[in-house]
Design a protein around this motif. Structure first.
Motif, PDB file in Angstrom:
ATOM      1  N   ALA A  98      -9.693  -1.188  -0.704  1.00 54.97           N
ATOM      2  CA  ALA A  98      -8.413  -1.671  -0.182  1.00 54.97           C
ATOM      3  C   ALA A  98      -8.529  -2.050   1.287  1.00 54.97           C
ATOM      4  O   ALA A  98      -7.932  -3.035   1.741  1.00 54.97           O
ATOM      5  CB  ALA A  98      -7.341  -0.608  -0.367  1.00 54.97           C
ATOM      6  N   THR A 103      -9.908   3.323  -1.890  1.00 57.90           N
ATOM      7  CA  THR A 103      -9.384   3.175  -0.539  1.00 57.90           C
ATOM      8  C   THR A 103     -10.254   2.256   0.297  1.00 57.90           C
ATOM      9  O   THR A 103      -9.759   1.378   1.008  1.00 57.90           O
ATOM     10  CB  THR A 103      -9.272   4.557   0.136  1.00 57.90           C
ATOM     11  N   SER A 155      -7.893  -5.769   2.521  1.00 52.68           N
ATOM     12  CA  SER A 155      -6.761  -6.004   3.424  1.00 52.68           C
ATOM     13  C   SER A 155      -7.190  -6.865   4.615  1.00 52.68           C
ATOM     14  O   SER A 155      -6.433  -7.731   5.060  1.00 52.68           O
ATOM     15  CB  SER A 155      -6.178  -4.677   3.906  1.00 52.68           C
ATOM     16  N   TYR A 184      -1.621   3.914  -1.797  1.00 50.50           N
ATOM     17  CA  TYR A 184      -2.933   3.755  -1.178  1.00 50.50           C
ATOM     18  C   TYR A 184      -2.743   3.408   0.303  1.00 50.50           C
ATOM     19  O   TYR A 184      -1.994   2.479   0.629  1.00 50.50           O
ATOM     20  CB  TYR A 184      -3.750   2.666  -1.862  1.00 50.50           C
ATOM     21  N   ILE A 191      -3.297   1.510   3.100  1.00 48.40           N
ATOM     22  CA  ILE A 191      -3.871   0.269   3.608  1.00 48.40           C
ATOM     23  C   ILE A 191      -4.145   0.423   5.109  1.00 48.40           C
ATOM     24  O   ILE A 191      -3.333   0.988   5.839  1.00 48.40           O
ATOM     25  CB  ILE A 191      -2.902  -0.906   3.368  1.00 48.40           C
ATOM     26  N   GLY A 209       0.807  -1.211   0.000  1.00 48.28           N
ATOM     27  CA  GLY A 209       0.000   0.000   0.000  1.00 48.28           C
ATOM     28  C   GLY A 209       0.839   1.259   0.000  1.00 48.28           C
ATOM     29  O   GLY A 209       0.522   2.246  -0.672  1.00 48.28           O
TER      30      GLY A 209
END
Length: 392
Positions: free
Chosen positions: A369, A366, A373, A104, A106, A99
Motif C-alpha cells: 500500500a 501495508t 500510494s 490499512y 496509507i 486507507g
C-alpha cells in the motif's frame, strides 16, 4: 475577478482541511498512541482525544519547517497555483481516506509528496533532485533504523543481563536529552525556533555549545532520576506513565510533521494574499484535531492489535526511536510518514519476543500500500491536473 479568486482560495482551504482531517484520522491521529493502546495503558477513545490536542500544539509550535518544504521545495521552476494545490490535496486526501476506511495505514507523506510532485511536473516544473535524495534516504532508512533500534531496546529490556530499573531510567534520560534539543517556535525569535537547551544556556549567560551541552546533560539527568525513583515506588505504574509520556511526545511530533502535508501546498498562494504562516498552522492543526477525534479510533485499533502483540516494555521500545526519527524529520523539514515510522518500530519490537504476534501478511499488504500510494498519487496528480488544465 475578485470573486473568482476568493472562491478559489476558499475551495483550496476546504481541500486542505479535508486533507488535515484525513491525516488526523489516519497517521497523526492513530499511530502515536497505538503502542500504548496495545499495551492496555490507555483506551482507544481516550487515546484519540489526547492525541488530537497534542497534535494541535505540535502543529502550531513545530509545523513551519515541513510546511515550507512541502509548499516550496518539492518542485523547481514553478510556483504551485491554487488549482494545482487543490488537485494535489484532494488526490492525496482521497487515497488516505480510502486507507482509513479500509483499515490499512496509507503513508500520508508518500501520497502528498507524490501528488505535489505530480502536479508540479504537469505544470512544467523541474524535479528537485537534492530534496528527493533527502526524502528517499530517510524513507528507506526509517524501517531499518527505527525497527532495528526498537528490536535492540526491546531485547535489552526483556532480557535479564542488565537491571531493568536502571536501564529504563537511562532510556528516559536519552528521551530527556532529545526533548532538550527540540526546536519550539515560542522559544526563538520571530520566524525561527529555539530549543530548551539553547534558551536555558542563554538565560544562564553561557551561550554556545558548552551551555547547550550542560543544559542537555542536566535535563537528561533530571528525567532519568525521576523515572528511577518512580520505578522504585511502583514498577508497573511507572512503566505505564513512561509509555503514556512517550505516546504524548510522539503525538506532539506528529502534529509538527503532518500538518505540513495538509497546508504546505497552500503556502505559495495564501502568502500572496497576506495570510501569515501561523494562521495556516492553526487551521491545519484544528483539522488534525477533528480527524483525531472523529476517525482515529478505527486506525488505532488496526495498528495496536493487527501488527504485533505489545506489552509495556516493547511499546516503550517502539516509541523511543519513533520520537527520535520524527524530530529528525521535523528539524530538517522532511515530510515523513508516521505510519511507516510506528509500524516499523512496532514490528521490530514485536520480533524481539521471538516473532510474537507479528502479522507478516498484514505487513506485506501495508508495504504494498505504501509503494502503491506513492506511485498512484504521483500518476494521479500529474494526470488529473493535466486534464483540468486542458478543461480550463
Amino acid at each position: 475577478m475578485v470573486v473568482v479568486t476568493t472562491l478559489t482560495l476558499l475551495v483550496a482551504g476546504v481541500a486542505s482541511l479535508f486533507m488535515a482531517w484525513s491525516i488526523g484520522a489516519g497517521s497523526s491521529g492513530s499511530t502515536p498512541f497505538a503502542p500504548a493502546v496495545g499495551a492496555n495503558a490507555i483506551s482507544v477513545m481516550r487515546a484519540g482525544l489526547v492525541v488530537g490536542v497534542l497534535g494541535l500544539f505540535g502543529a502550531i509550535l513545530q509545523g513551519a519547517n515541513v510546511t515550507e518544504a512541502v509548499g516550496t521545495e518539492l518542485i523547481g521552476g514553478v510556483t504551485l497555483t491554487a488549482t494545482a494545490a487543490i488537485v494535489a490535496l484532494v488526490t492525496a486526501a482521497i487515497l488516505v481516506a480510502i486507507g482509513v476506511f479500509a483499515g490499512y495505514p496509507i503513508a500520508t507523506a508518500f501520497t502528498v509528496t507524490g501528488a505535489v510532485v505530480g502536479v508540479g511536473l504537469a505544470m512544467g516544473g523541474d524535479p528537485a533532485w537534492p530534496k528527493y535524495t533527502e526524502i528517499l534516504t530517510l524513507w528507506v532508512l526509517t524501517p531499518f533504523v527505527g525497527g532495528g533500534i526498537a528490536y535492540g531496546v526491546a531485547r535489552t529490556l526483556i532480557g535479564d543481563r542488565l537491571p531493568e530499573r536502571a536501564l529504563t531510567a537511562a532510556l528516559a534520560g536519552v528521551v530527556g536529552a532529545i526533548v532538550a534539543n527540540v526546536g519550539f517556535a515560542l522559544l526563538g525569535p520571530d520566524g525561527e525556533q529555539a530549543s530548551i537547551a539553547e534558551a536555558v544556556s542563554v538565560e544562564l549567560g553561557v551561550p554556545g555549545g558548552v551551555g547547550v551541552l550542560a543544559a542537555t546533560v542536566a535535563m537528561a539527568a533530571l528525567v532519568a532520576a525521576a523515572v528511577y525513583v518512580d520505578i522504585g515506588r511502583d514498577r508497573e505504574g511507572a512503566q505505564r506513565r513512561f509509555l503514556l509520556v512517550m505516546g504524548g511526545l510522539v503525538a506532539f511530533s506528529a502534529g509538527g510533521s503532518q500538518v505540513g502535508l495538509a497546508i504546505g501546498p497552500l503556502v505559495p498562494i495564501f502568502s500572496e494574499v497576506g495570510v501569515p504562516l501561523w494562521a495556516l498552522l492553526v487551521g491545519g492543526g484544528v483539522g488534525l484535531l477533528a480527524g483525531s477525534w472523529t476517525g482515529a479510533p478505527r486506525m488505532i485499533k488496526a495498528i495496536s492489535q493487527d501488527y504485533a502483540s505489545m506489552g509495556p516494555r516493547r511499546s516503550i521500545s517502539a516509541l523511543i526511536p519513533s520520537f527520535a526519527i520524527a524530530q529528525t524529520a521535523v528539524a530538517f523539514g522532511i515530510p515523513v510518514s508516521f505510519n511507516e515510522i510506528i509500524v516499523s518500530a512496532i514490528v521490530g519490537a514485536g520480533y524481539a519476543a521471538g516473532d510474537a504476534g507479528v502479522s507478516r501478511s498484514k505487513m506485506g499488504y501495508t508495504v504494498l500500500a505504501w509503494v502503491a500510494s506513492l506511485a498512484g498519487s504521483l500518476a494521479l496528480g500529474f494526470g488529473v491536473y493535466s486534464v483540468v488544465r486542458l478543461a480550463l
